[in-house]
Design an enzyme around this catalytic site. Structure first.
Site, PDB file in Angstrom:
ATOM      1  N   ASP A  39       1.064  -1.215   0.000  1.00  0.00           N
ATOM      2  CA  ASP A  39       0.008   0.212   0.075  1.00  0.00           C
ATOM      3  C   ASP A  39       0.931   1.285   0.020  1.00  0.00           C
ATOM      4  OD1 ASP A  39      -2.067  -1.584  -0.033  1.00  0.00           O
ATOM      5  OD2 ASP A  39      -2.711  -1.191   2.209  1.00  0.00           O
ATOM      6  N   LYS A 118     -11.972 -27.422 -18.669  1.00  0.00           N
ATOM      7  CA  LYS A 118     -12.900 -26.580 -19.582  1.00  0.00           C
ATOM      8  C   LYS A 118     -13.396 -25.699 -18.442  1.00  0.00           C
ATOM      9  CE  LYS A 118     -15.805 -26.039 -23.517  1.00  0.00           C
ATOM     10  NZ  LYS A 118     -17.067 -25.228 -22.894  1.00  0.00           N
TER      11      LYS A 118
HETATM   12  S1  IVH Z   1      -9.194 -24.012 -26.162  1.00  0.00           S
HETATM   13  C1  IVH Z   1     -10.076 -22.873 -30.803  1.00  0.00           C
HETATM   14  N1  IVH Z   1      -8.995 -24.334 -23.600  1.00  0.00           N
HETATM   15  O1  IVH Z   1     -14.512 -23.374 -24.421  1.00  0.00           O
HETATM   16  C2  IVH Z   1     -10.504 -23.084 -29.500  1.00  0.00           C
HETATM   17  N2  IVH Z   1     -11.157 -23.407 -24.554  1.00  0.00           N
HETATM   18  O2  IVH Z   1     -16.249 -24.278 -26.390  1.00  0.00           O
HETATM   19  C3  IVH Z   1      -9.579 -23.038 -28.345  1.00  0.00           C
HETATM   20  N3  IVH Z   1     -12.738 -22.880 -22.792  1.00  0.00           N
HETATM   21  O3  IVH Z   1     -14.414 -20.670 -26.717  1.00  0.00           O
HETATM   22  C4  IVH Z   1     -10.285 -23.255 -27.307  1.00  0.00           C
HETATM   23  N4  IVH Z   1     -11.634 -23.619 -20.961  1.00  0.00           N
HETATM   24  O4  IVH Z   1     -13.632 -20.159 -24.203  1.00  0.00           O
HETATM   25  C5  IVH Z   1      -9.659 -23.932 -24.386  1.00  0.00           C
HETATM   26  N5  IVH Z   1      -8.910 -24.896 -21.262  1.00  0.00           N
HETATM   27  C6  IVH Z   1      -9.442 -24.415 -22.332  1.00  0.00           C
HETATM   28  C7  IVH Z   1     -10.997 -23.799 -22.111  1.00  0.00           C
HETATM   29  C8  IVH Z   1     -11.455 -23.337 -22.995  1.00  0.00           C
HETATM   30  C9  IVH Z   1     -12.885 -23.176 -21.372  1.00  0.00           C
HETATM   31  C10 IVH Z   1     -13.749 -22.192 -23.473  1.00  0.00           C
HETATM   32  C11 IVH Z   1     -13.290 -21.451 -24.609  1.00  0.00           C
HETATM   33  C12 IVH Z   1     -14.051 -21.819 -25.997  1.00  0.00           C
HETATM   34  C13 IVH Z   1     -14.879 -22.744 -25.435  1.00  0.00           C
HETATM   35  C14 IVH Z   1     -15.021 -23.883 -26.450  1.00  0.00           C
END
Ligand code: IVH
Length: 319
Positions: A39, A118
């Site tokens: 701070d 995910k």
């Molecule tokens: S990789 C080309 N990794 O899931 C797409 N996506 O349904 C690359 N998401 O729009 C995505 N965790 O926002 C990736 N560990 C992860 C993720 C992730 C959540 C979301 C992401 C994407 C959606 C796809």
């Protein structure tokens, strides 16, 4: 001190110190100094910037929270489309995904994947130009999203500028903005107290919070972010593997996805899934599946994408 003298250097050093300790505290959860000391450092920085307002930059740690509401969110195009992921619903789907990957890259032996949770939130891309956070955009329809820069700047773990060498001229990082489960629960208690309808799940809490345009609304502070992929990368060396990209992002002080692991072959992918599924309720964030990604970047390029999703990754949903 005058502006032609030591002030710019002293300010730069102070800013670097504040950024460093901010990163240790928020991203690494491993502070080196006490909250009181932090701070004091921050107050010194504010003090100096008050003396030399002409030296205040947009990237200064004092400039995270804007003073005014931003109004309606503008639309911004993505330089590279933000794709979605194909879903896999059972082990047979995962085996078929792996078979297609091996066919696509002409391989009989085990493929190296990275398995990641995910995270159940909202997809956002962060774009850095010459190492400075230029804008942050939601996925939207994949081609155009909402400009959420003002709000994303308030997330303490987002670096406003990337430290160190080798930062490419243009860097697009793919992330998920999310809320911790306990923060959503607390927010819902407050919302019920006001006689309003609570959020059904973390994703809707995040989506609605991202639409708040008033920087002073306190619950915006509950947003967190994970970076999980390098979207686009110019004038720099592309790391050969996804795990190298994650390490590179971490070196640039970006908060990377936690709980990921290397999975060699489809059986290791399924082991990761079973393990995460068992630990799922103890994780601090909501997750609705596992993402498998081909680790080798050249192999990704060979596999390519279709209009909606890449062929090198897929989401194995929890049942
Ligand atoms: S990789 C080309 N990794 O899931 C797409 N996506 O349904 C690359 N998401 O729009 C995505 N965790 O926002 C990736 N560990 C992860 C993720 C992730 C959540 C979301 C992401 C994407 C959606 C796809």
């Amino acid at each position: 001190m005058d502006t032609n003298g030591h002030a710019p250097t002293a300010l730069a050093i102070l800013r670097e110190q504040v950024e460093y300790h901010n990163h240790r505290y928020h991203t690494l959860a491993d502070p080196e100094i006490s909250d009181g000391e932090y701070d004091r450092l921050f107050a010194n920085l504010l003090d100096m910037e008050r003396q030399f307002p002409e030296l205040v930059t947009h990237e200064s740690p004092t400039q995270r929270v804007g003073a005014k509401p931003v109004g309606k969110l503008a639309k911004l195009p993505h330089a590279v489309p933000m794709l979605s992921l194909d879903n896999l619903f059972c082990e047979a789907d995962v085996i078929e995904f792996d078979r297609r990957v091996r066919e696509g890259i002409n391989r009989d032996d085990d493929v190296s994947y990275v398995a990641e949770p995910k995270v159940d939130g909202v997809a956002v891309s962060l774009v850095f130009v010459d190492g400075r956070l230029d804008h942050a955009t939601t996925r939207g329809d994949g081609k155009t999203g909402d400009d959420v820069t003002a709000l994303v700047r308030t997330i303490r773990t987002v670096p406003l500028h990337l430290p160190g060498k080798g930062v490419p001229g243009l860097l697009d990082v793919r992330c998920e903005v999310y809320m911790a489960k306990h923060d959503v629960a607390q927010l819902n208690v407050a919302i019920r107290d006001q006689g309003k309808q609570p959020f059904a799940n973390p994703r809707s809490a995040v989506a609605s919070t991202l639409r708040l345009t008033d920087p002073q609304v306190a619950h915006r502070r509950l947003l967190r972010i994970f970076c999980h992929d390098l979207g686009h990368h110019e004038e720099g060396r592309m790391p050969p593997m996804h795990i190298d990209a994650l390490c590179q992002l971490r070196e640039w002080h970006l908060p990377i996805i936690q709980d990921w692991d290397l999975a060699i072959g489809v059986d290791a992918c399924l082991d990761f899934y079973r393990n995460l599924s068992a630990r799922r309720s103890n994780l601090p964030y909501a997750t609705d599946g596992v993402v498998y990604k081909v680790n080798g970047i050249l192999n990704r390029d060979r596999l390519g994408s279709n209009a909606r999703s890449p062929r090198w990754a897929a989401a194995h949903k929890f049942t």
